[in-house]
Design a protein around this motif. Structure first.
Motif, mmCIF file in Angstrom:
data_model
loop_
_atom_site.group_PDB
_atom_site.id
_atom_site.type_symbol
_atom_site.label_atom_id
_atom_site.label_comp_id
_atom_site.label_asym_id
_atom_site.label_seq_id
_atom_site.Cartn_x
_atom_site.Cartn_y
_atom_site.Cartn_z
ATOM 1 N N PRO A 184 0.811 -1.231 0.000
ATOM 2 C CA PRO A 184 0.000 0.000 0.000
ATOM 3 C C PRO A 184 0.837 1.270 0.000
ATOM 4 C CG PRO A 184 -0.050 -1.069 2.158
ATOM 5 C CD PRO A 184 0.621 -2.014 1.227
ATOM 6 N N TYR A 186 2.915 2.247 -2.163
ATOM 7 C CA TYR A 186 2.882 2.837 -3.500
ATOM 8 C C TYR A 186 1.657 3.723 -3.676
ATOM 9 C CZ TYR A 186 6.431 -0.673 -4.690
ATOM 10 O OH TYR A 186 7.570 -1.441 -4.731
ATOM 11 N N TYR A 187 0.525 3.252 -3.208
ATOM 12 C CA TYR A 187 -0.713 4.015 -3.359
ATOM 13 C C TYR A 187 -0.711 5.255 -2.459
ATOM 14 C CZ TYR A 187 -2.246 -0.225 -5.712
ATOM 15 O OH TYR A 187 -2.347 -1.298 -6.564
ATOM 16 N N GLU A 188 -0.119 5.132 -1.281
ATOM 17 C CA GLU A 188 -0.020 6.287 -0.385
ATOM 18 C C GLU A 188 0.855 7.369 -1.000
ATOM 19 O OE1 GLU A 188 1.479 4.613 3.205
ATOM 20 O OE2 GLU A 188 -0.354 3.468 3.636
ATOM 21 N N CYS A 200 -3.344 5.469 -10.375
ATOM 22 C CA CYS A 200 -2.901 4.364 -9.522
ATOM 23 C C CYS A 200 -2.973 3.034 -10.275
ATOM 24 C CB CYS A 200 -3.741 4.302 -8.257
ATOM 25 S SG CYS A 200 -3.443 5.658 -7.109
ATOM 26 N N THR A 205 -0.821 -0.462 -10.237
ATOM 27 C CA THR A 205 -1.452 -1.787 -10.211
ATOM 28 C C THR A 205 -1.085 -2.617 -11.441
ATOM 29 O OG1 THR A 205 -3.326 -0.857 -8.989
ATOM 30 C CG2 THR A 205 -3.622 -3.025 -9.992
#
Length: 292
Positions: A184, A186-188, A200, A205
């Motif tokens: 997570p 990476y998404y943050e 994203c 992904t």
């Protein structure tokens, strides 16, 4: 058993012998029989060279259509299963009510026997009393009613649609595992930089899922090339040769006692699978380490 201990090479001999006897030897014998006139109508076995291959590739027969249908089935179902599986996997990793229930419902078809699925959909797609056409007539869409499994123009599409429905849940499950393995962090970081949901997916992904998608592609290709039960239970290769695939052809050739032609078809597909497998392995090796 100590996993770090190095064991003697002869420990593998038993497995190697079993592999050779159960897999390699039958494959070699099958290739050998494809160069003979092996049949149920003669006790003699004669070498005929490439005559069986000439028969298969002759325009006077429908064997090339079987091979073409098999390759087309593999291509279409592989692409559509991966696309739908990916879309469902992304959706099924979001905060959705009754998430586990939805995952289970989508996954359930893949655990059903292909023969059972074929029998069910043979009834559903019946042009006269089938559930699909009955429902279309009930809502006034009579013009959309079709002879789903008996019209040579759409029968093969119907077979592929049934197979996609059955298999996309399995692909979804594999991709879900791949998505959940992505950190997570990476998404943050993307959220801090102002990235939206599309960014994203596009830049985090999808690139990190490439190894997983390679695996699902390999699984779909292997299944597509050896498909039999779905086609056999739905149409038995009909109408005519519209939905005939390679292994329904092999099954019928052996049923008619033309064993040599049956083994020739199997040999051709074996060679096709070798070529495709070679490029698949290279692709998997290339995607083994994906950098963001």
């Amino acid at each position: 058993m100590n996993k770090k201990q190095i064991y003697p090479t002869y420990f593998t001999f038993g497995t190697l012998i079993l592999y050779v006897v159960l897999y390699v030897l039958p494959a070699v014998m099958g290739i050998g029989y494809s160069f003979t006139d092996w049949s149920a109508y003669s006790d003699q076995l004669n070498f005929v060279g490439i005559e069986n291959f000439k028969t298969v590739f002759s325009s006077d027969y429908n064997y090339m259509k079987m091979i073409g249908n098999t390759l087309w089935f593999t291509l279409v179902t592989t692409i559509v299963k991966n696309v739908l599986g990916l879309a469902l996997a992304v959706l099924m990793t979001k905060q959705v009510k009754l998430l586990n229930f939805h995952r289970t419902v989508i996954y359930l078809p893949c655990i059903l026997s292909a023969l059972i699925v074929g029998m069910i959909f043979k009834s559903v797609l019946n042009p006269k009393i089938g559930l699909l056409n009955t429902a279309l007539r009930a809502i006034g869409l009579d013009g959309l009613c079709q002879k789903w499994l008996t019209d040579s123009k759409i029968a093969f599409n119907s077979v592929m649609a049934v197979d996609i429905w059955k298999g996309m849940g399995y692909i979804m499950t594999i991709i879900i595992a791949g998505i959940m393995a992505i950190s997570p962090v990476y998404y943050e970081a993307a959220a801090i930089d102002g990235g939206n949901a599309w960014h994203c997916f596009r830049y985090i992904t999808l690139p990190l899922l490439m190894p997983t998608l390679t695996v699902t592609t390999v699984l779909n290709v292997i299944y597509g090339l050896k498909v039999f039960d779905t086609v056999y239970s739905l149409t038995n290769g009909g109408p005519g040769y519209a939905t005939e695939v390679l292994y329904t052809g092999v099954y019928k050739e052996f049923g008619l006692g033309r064993y040599a032609v049956g083994t020739t078809l199997s040999t051709i597909m074996f060679l096709v699978m070798l070529v495709i497998g070679y490029f698949m392995i290279r692709s998997m090796a290339a995607n083994e380490d994906v950098e963001l």
